[in-house]
Design a protein around this motif. Structure first.
Motif, PDB file in Angstrom:
ATOM      1  N   TYR A 136     -17.821  44.116  31.205  1.00 20.16           N
ATOM      2  CA  TYR A 136     -17.605  44.183  32.658  1.00 20.16           C
ATOM      3  C   TYR A 136     -17.229  42.808  33.199  1.00 20.16           C
ATOM      4  CZ  TYR A 136     -19.993  48.622  32.088  1.00 20.16           C
ATOM      5  OH  TYR A 136     -20.344  49.873  31.669  1.00 20.16           O
ATOM      6  N   GLN A 137     -16.032  42.730  33.791  1.00 21.63           N
ATOM      7  CA  GLN A 137     -15.553  41.457  34.334  1.00 21.63           C
ATOM      8  C   GLN A 137     -16.321  41.100  35.616  1.00 21.63           C
ATOM      9  OE1 GLN A 137     -11.228  41.716  34.634  1.00 21.63           O
ATOM     10  NE2 GLN A 137     -11.298  43.205  32.987  1.00 21.63           N
ATOM     11  N   ALA A 138     -16.172  39.806  36.030  1.00 19.01           N
ATOM     12  CA  ALA A 138     -16.981  39.311  37.155  1.00 19.01           C
ATOM     13  C   ALA A 138     -16.755  40.140  38.425  1.00 19.01           C
ATOM     14  CB  ALA A 138     -16.664  37.843  37.401  1.00 19.01           C
ATOM     15  N   PHE A 139     -15.473  40.418  38.764  1.00 24.28           N
ATOM     16  CA  PHE A 139     -15.240  41.161  40.003  1.00 24.28           C
ATOM     17  C   PHE A 139     -15.825  42.566  39.913  1.00 24.28           C
ATOM     18  CE2 PHE A 139     -13.096  44.221  42.664  1.00 24.28           C
ATOM     19  CZ  PHE A 139     -13.308  43.642  43.910  1.00 24.28           C
ATOM     20  N   GLU A 140     -15.675  43.143  38.703  1.00 21.34           N
ATOM     21  CA  GLU A 140     -16.178  44.507  38.492  1.00 21.34           C
ATOM     22  C   GLU A 140     -17.682  44.569  38.765  1.00 21.34           C
ATOM     23  OE1 GLU A 140     -15.125  45.566  34.554  1.00 21.34           O
ATOM     24  OE2 GLU A 140     -15.020  47.716  35.000  1.00 21.34           O
ATOM     25  N   ARG A 141     -18.417  43.561  38.297  1.00 22.85           N
ATOM     26  CA  ARG A 141     -19.873  43.550  38.494  1.00 22.85           C
ATOM     27  C   ARG A 141     -20.203  43.317  39.974  1.00 22.85           C
ATOM     28  NH1 ARG A 141     -21.425  38.975  35.158  1.00 22.85           N
ATOM     29  NH2 ARG A 141     -19.248  38.685  34.666  1.00 22.85           N
ATOM     30  N   PHE A 142     -19.460  42.374  40.594  1.00 28.85           N
ATOM     31  CA  PHE A 142     -19.692  42.122  42.019  1.00 28.85           C
ATOM     32  C   PHE A 142     -19.427  43.390  42.825  1.00 28.85           C
ATOM     33  CE2 PHE A 142     -17.464  41.411  46.046  1.00 28.85           C
ATOM     34  CZ  PHE A 142     -18.513  40.883  46.780  1.00 28.85           C
ATOM     35  N   TRP A 143     -18.292  44.044  42.526  1.00 28.88           N
ATOM     36  CA  TRP A 143     -17.923  45.269  43.249  1.00 28.88           C
ATOM     37  C   TRP A 143     -18.995  46.346  43.041  1.00 28.88           C
ATOM     38  CZ3 TRP A 143     -16.020  49.639  40.192  1.00 28.88           C
ATOM     39  CH2 TRP A 143     -15.769  50.757  40.965  1.00 28.88           C
ATOM     40  N   HIS A 144     -19.463  46.509  41.793  1.00 24.98           N
ATOM     41  CA  HIS A 144     -20.463  47.530  41.503  1.00 24.98           C
ATOM     42  C   HIS A 144     -21.739  47.326  42.306  1.00 24.98           C
ATOM     43  CE1 HIS A 144     -23.987  49.129  39.387  1.00 24.98           C
ATOM     44  NE2 HIS A 144     -23.239  50.190  39.195  1.00 24.98           N
ATOM     45  N   TRP A 145     -22.273  46.091  42.278  1.00 24.28           N
ATOM     46  CA  TRP A 145     -23.564  45.857  42.950  1.00 24.28           C
ATOM     47  C   TRP A 145     -23.417  45.836  44.460  1.00 24.28           C
ATOM     48  CZ3 TRP A 145     -27.322  47.374  40.270  1.00 24.28           C
ATOM     49  CH2 TRP A 145     -27.369  47.165  38.885  1.00 24.28           C
ATOM     50  N   ALA A 146     -22.284  45.305  44.960  1.00 25.15           N
ATOM     51  CA  ALA A 146     -22.068  45.297  46.413  1.00 25.15           C
ATOM     52  C   ALA A 146     -21.946  46.741  46.908  1.00 25.15           C
ATOM     53  CB  ALA A 146     -20.803  44.504  46.742  1.00 25.15           C
ATOM     54  N   GLN A 147     -21.218  47.557  46.139  1.00 22.46           N
ATOM     55  CA  GLN A 147     -21.053  48.967  46.514  1.00 22.46           C
ATOM     56  C   GLN A 147     -22.403  49.697  46.498  1.00 22.46           C
ATOM     57  OE1 GLN A 147     -17.687  51.826  45.682  1.00 22.46           O
ATOM     58  NE2 GLN A 147     -18.854  51.982  43.810  1.00 22.46           N
ATOM     59  N   ALA A 148     -23.208  49.411  45.460  1.00 24.15           N
ATOM     60  CA  ALA A 148     -24.524  50.060  45.362  1.00 24.15           C
ATOM     61  C   ALA A 148     -25.384  49.681  46.574  1.00 24.15           C
ATOM     62  CB  ALA A 148     -25.213  49.634  44.070  1.00 24.15           C
ATOM     63  N   ALA A 149     -25.374  48.375  46.925  1.00 23.80           N
ATOM     64  CA  ALA A 149     -26.197  47.918  48.058  1.00 23.80           C
ATOM     65  C   ALA A 149     -25.701  48.544  49.360  1.00 23.80           C
ATOM     66  CB  ALA A 149     -26.143  46.388  48.144  1.00 23.80           C
ATOM     67  N   LEU A 150     -24.369  48.569  49.543  1.00 24.02           N
ATOM     68  CA  LEU A 150     -23.827  49.093  50.805  1.00 24.02           C
ATOM     69  C   LEU A 150     -24.063  50.596  50.932  1.00 24.02           C
ATOM     70  CD1 LEU A 150     -20.509  47.057  51.052  1.00 24.02           C
ATOM     71  CD2 LEU A 150     -22.433  46.992  52.648  1.00 24.02           C
TER      72      LEU A 150
END
Ligand code: HEM
Length: 220
Positions: A7-21
């Motif tokens: 999992y690339q850096a943006f992919e991980r950021f997107w995943h966790w930001a999406q989960a939180a939102l």
């Protein structure tokens, strides 16, 4: 087993930001709906509006990233092995059967994940976002006179929005459970935090273990 950068850096950021939102939108949304009491109604509305705008910005970046990286190809549903994957989750997993498909860097999603994630991306999230925007611009016609919507009432829109929210909540519960079904209960979670995961060696692949009939090509 081989340690791979999955999992690339943006992919991980997107995943966790999406989960939180989505969690924040779910909690505040169901408070607006009347099912929960947490922030108070007024604050719940303000947080819901703010999180919704942030979610839209995140979605725009995520669409750009999926298209430019080529990762969108990993989500195209395939017909093979869907039943094998469902059977695995219902019975196989409790008998200690092997995973019916094999995870690789270029094919991270199993056939069931492809189907469910593609459904979320092209159906459930667009429905929740569109109904949410109609809701938002209908509710405050005085504030946004130029773009306020001229529809009779919100009852249908509210039901559609809430239905989408229920689907997302159900997905969330299943998703959290299924993340524990990797090689160890926390392997998938750690992979989405660090980016790295131990994957089976490519050369042990058999026709039935391949996740994709055709492997997608990544641009980067
Ligand atoms: C961009 C995305 C979204 C937008 C623009 C949006 C917008 C809105 C608006 C404007 C309201 C009405 C607030 C009010 O009464 O003043 C609302 C209610 C609600 N939202 Fe969202 N929302 C979005 C995403 C979500 C998501 C992801 C969820 C769930 C995970 C969710 C769950 C709810 C629920 C349950 C309600 C209450 C519906 C009712 O009972 O009438 N929303 N949303």
């Amino acid at each position: 087993m081989k340690r791979e950068y999955v999992y690339q850096a943006f992919e991980r950021f997107w995943h966790w930001a999406q989960a939180a939102l989505i969690t924040l939108l779910g909690v505040t949304g169901f408070e607006i709906h009347g099912s929960l009491k947490f922030f108070g109604f007024r604050q719940a509305v303000e947080i819901h509006n703010f999180a919704a705008i942030t979610f839209l910005i995140l979605i725009s970046f995520a669409i750009f990233w999926h298209l430019t990286s080529g990762v969108w190809r990993q989500y195209v549903p395939t017909t093979g092995n869907v039943k094998a994957q469902i059977d695995y989750y219902i019975t196989g997993i409790f008998r200690g059967a092997p995973h019916p498909t094999k995870k690789t860097v270029l094919s991270k999603l199993n056939p069931l994940q492809k189907l469910v994630y593609a459904g979320l991306k092209v159906l459930v999230i667009p429905i929740v976002v569109t109904s949410g925007l109609i809701y938002m611009f209908y509710r405050y016609p005085q504030q946004y006179e130029i773009i306020s919507l001229n529809i009779k009432g919100l009852s249908v829109v509210a039901v559609i929005h809430t239905f989408g929210a229920f689907l997302l909540a159900a997905f969330f519960v299943m998703h959290v459970y299924l993340t524990t079904t990797g090689s160890t209960p926390t392997a998938n979670l750690k992979a989405m935090v660090t980016g790295f995961e131990d994957l089976p060696d490519e050369d042990h692949e058999t026709p039935h273990t391949a996740r994709n009939e055709r492997k997608p090509e990544l641009v980067n």
